[in-house]
Design a protein around this motif. Structure first.
Motif, PDB file in Angstrom:
ATOM      1  N   GLY A   1     -51.905  20.356  40.566  1.00  0.00           N
ATOM      2  CA  GLY A   1     -53.189  20.099  39.932  1.00  0.00           C
ATOM      3  C   GLY A   1     -53.519  21.160  38.915  1.00  0.00           C
ATOM      4  O   GLY A   1     -52.880  22.209  38.848  1.00  0.00           O
ATOM      5  N   ALA A   2     -54.504  20.880  38.110  1.00  0.00           N
ATOM      6  CA  ALA A   2     -54.922  21.786  37.045  1.00  0.00           C
ATOM      7  C   ALA A   2     -55.903  22.823  37.541  1.00  0.00           C
ATOM      8  O   ALA A   2     -56.799  22.530  38.320  1.00  0.00           O
ATOM      9  CB  ALA A   2     -55.565  20.987  35.915  1.00  0.00           C
ATOM     10  N   ASP A   3     -55.724  24.030  37.070  1.00  0.00           N
ATOM     11  CA  ASP A   3     -56.707  25.101  37.219  1.00  0.00           C
ATOM     12  C   ASP A   3     -57.571  24.979  35.972  1.00  0.00           C
ATOM     13  O   ASP A   3     -57.176  25.385  34.891  1.00  0.00           O
ATOM     14  CB  ASP A   3     -55.982  26.440  37.287  1.00  0.00           C
ATOM     15  N   LEU A   4     -58.729  24.373  36.114  1.00  0.00           N
ATOM     16  CA  LEU A   4     -59.591  24.122  34.964  1.00  0.00           C
ATOM     17  C   LEU A   4     -60.508  25.319  34.736  1.00  0.00           C
ATOM     18  O   LEU A   4     -61.349  25.634  35.578  1.00  0.00           O
ATOM     19  CB  LEU A   4     -60.421  22.855  35.191  1.00  0.00           C
ATOM     20  N   CYS A   5     -60.314  25.998  33.623  1.00  0.00           N
ATOM     21  CA  CYS A   5     -61.182  27.128  33.278  1.00  0.00           C
ATOM     22  C   CYS A   5     -62.530  26.590  32.822  1.00  0.00           C
ATOM     23  O   CYS A   5     -62.597  25.757  31.918  1.00  0.00           O
ATOM     24  CB  CYS A   5     -60.558  27.974  32.169  1.00  0.00           C
ATOM     25  N   TYR A  10     -65.037  26.770  26.174  1.00  0.00           N
ATOM     26  CA  TYR A  10     -64.150  25.722  26.676  1.00  0.00           C
ATOM     27  C   TYR A  10     -64.898  24.389  26.688  1.00  0.00           C
ATOM     28  O   TYR A  10     -66.126  24.348  26.665  1.00  0.00           O
ATOM     29  CB  TYR A  10     -63.659  26.057  28.086  1.00  0.00           C
ATOM     30  N   PHE A  28     -58.814  13.453  34.162  1.00  0.00           N
ATOM     31  CA  PHE A  28     -57.556  13.895  34.782  1.00  0.00           C
ATOM     32  C   PHE A  28     -57.048  12.824  35.750  1.00  0.00           C
ATOM     33  O   PHE A  28     -55.854  12.526  35.780  1.00  0.00           O
ATOM     34  CB  PHE A  28     -57.753  15.228  35.507  1.00  0.00           C
ATOM     35  N   LEU A  33     -53.530  12.834  37.368  1.00  0.00           N
ATOM     36  CA  LEU A  33     -53.569  14.256  37.732  1.00  0.00           C
ATOM     37  C   LEU A  33     -54.834  14.559  38.522  1.00  0.00           C
ATOM     38  O   LEU A  33     -55.694  13.708  38.696  1.00  0.00           O
ATOM     39  CB  LEU A  33     -53.519  15.108  36.457  1.00  0.00           C
ATOM     40  N   SER A  34     -54.948  15.800  38.990  1.00  0.00           N
ATOM     41  CA  SER A  34     -56.122  16.199  39.745  1.00  0.00           C
ATOM     42  C   SER A  34     -56.656  17.544  39.251  1.00  0.00           C
ATOM     43  O   SER A  34     -55.965  18.269  38.535  1.00  0.00           O
ATOM     44  CB  SER A  34     -55.781  16.308  41.238  1.00  0.00           C
ATOM     45  N   VAL A  35     -57.869  17.845  39.638  1.00  0.00           N
ATOM     46  CA  VAL A  35     -58.484  19.147  39.365  1.00  0.00           C
ATOM     47  C   VAL A  35     -58.922  19.706  40.724  1.00  0.00           C
ATOM     48  O   VAL A  35     -60.056  19.501  41.148  1.00  0.00           O
ATOM     49  CB  VAL A  35     -59.690  19.032  38.404  1.00  0.00           C
ATOM     50  N   LYS A 166     -46.617  30.182  37.916  1.00  0.00           N
ATOM     51  CA  LYS A 166     -46.729  30.969  36.692  1.00  0.00           C
ATOM     52  C   LYS A 166     -45.631  32.021  36.671  1.00  0.00           C
ATOM     53  O   LYS A 166     -45.253  32.551  37.704  1.00  0.00           O
ATOM     54  CB  LYS A 166     -48.094  31.668  36.683  1.00  0.00           C
TER      55      LYS A 166
END
Length: 192
Positions: A1-5, A10, A28, A33-35, A166
């Motif tokens: 999933g996304a790390d949404l800043c 933004y 998403f 996809l997911s957050v 990462k």
């Protein structure tokens, strides 16, 4: 999933998160996809800031289960005083997490931070409720500091809530005096 800043500048930011975070999560999902988490502004470590409650509420309403607060910086001086201050603030984050049903996850980050690695993060989260306060291990930052991921994961134990994907490395800029962190494709940086 996304790390949404969710930061100033933004698409989703502290000023519009109440309305825009649910829209972003829906977008998403439509893309398959997911957050599962949001990252707050890096300087937002005090839960008494009114923005903290707004962002917890936005996560709750959008179905985002995890939130990463900002960082507690380390300054030269008495370590215990700084640690005690961070723990007091973490109590406030814990209260918000329990109130909104969104887990607050402390991120390992290289540099002059009280959560520089899992060992140091455990000092910060000590005594908090693992159901409300989790740990977010970042292999890239752990590699920069020399803490093995398997050791960090073992130490985090049941508190391990999020694991970043990462890879990082140090890069020299303008000679030997200045180093900066550089994001790398997986397998090309310091992460094993």
């Amino acid at each position: 999933g996304a790390d949404l800043c969710v930061r100033d500048g933004y698409a989703v930011n502290p000023g519009n998160a109440k309305t825009e975070l649910p829209k972003a999560v829906a977008a998403f999902r439509r893309a398959g996809l997911s957050v599962p988490m949001i990252s707050l502004p890096t300087g937002l470590h005090n839960p008494d800031d009114p923005v903290a409650e707004v962002l917890f509420a936005a996560c709750h309403d959008a179905g985002v289960p995890y939130l990463k607060p900002g960082y507690w910086g380390f300054r030269a001086g008495d370590f215990q005083t700084q640690l005690d201050a961070a723990r007091r603030e973490l109590e406030g984050w814990q209260q918000l997490a329990k109130r909104f049903g969104v887990k607050c996850c402390v991120h390992t980050h290289s540099g002059n931070y009280l959560t520089v690695n899992a060992s140091a993060s455990l000092l910060v989260v000590q005594g908090s409720d693992p159901a409300a306060i989790g740990m977010y291990l970042d292999p890239g930052h752990l590699a920069l500091n020399g803490e093995p991921l398997t050791m960090a994961m073992t130490m985090a134990g049941k508190r391990l809530s999020i694991l970043a994907i990462k890879d990082l490395m140090w890069e020299r800029v303008g000679g030997d005096a200045v180093r900066r962190v550089r994001c790398m494709p997986l397998g090309e940086g310091f992460v094993n």
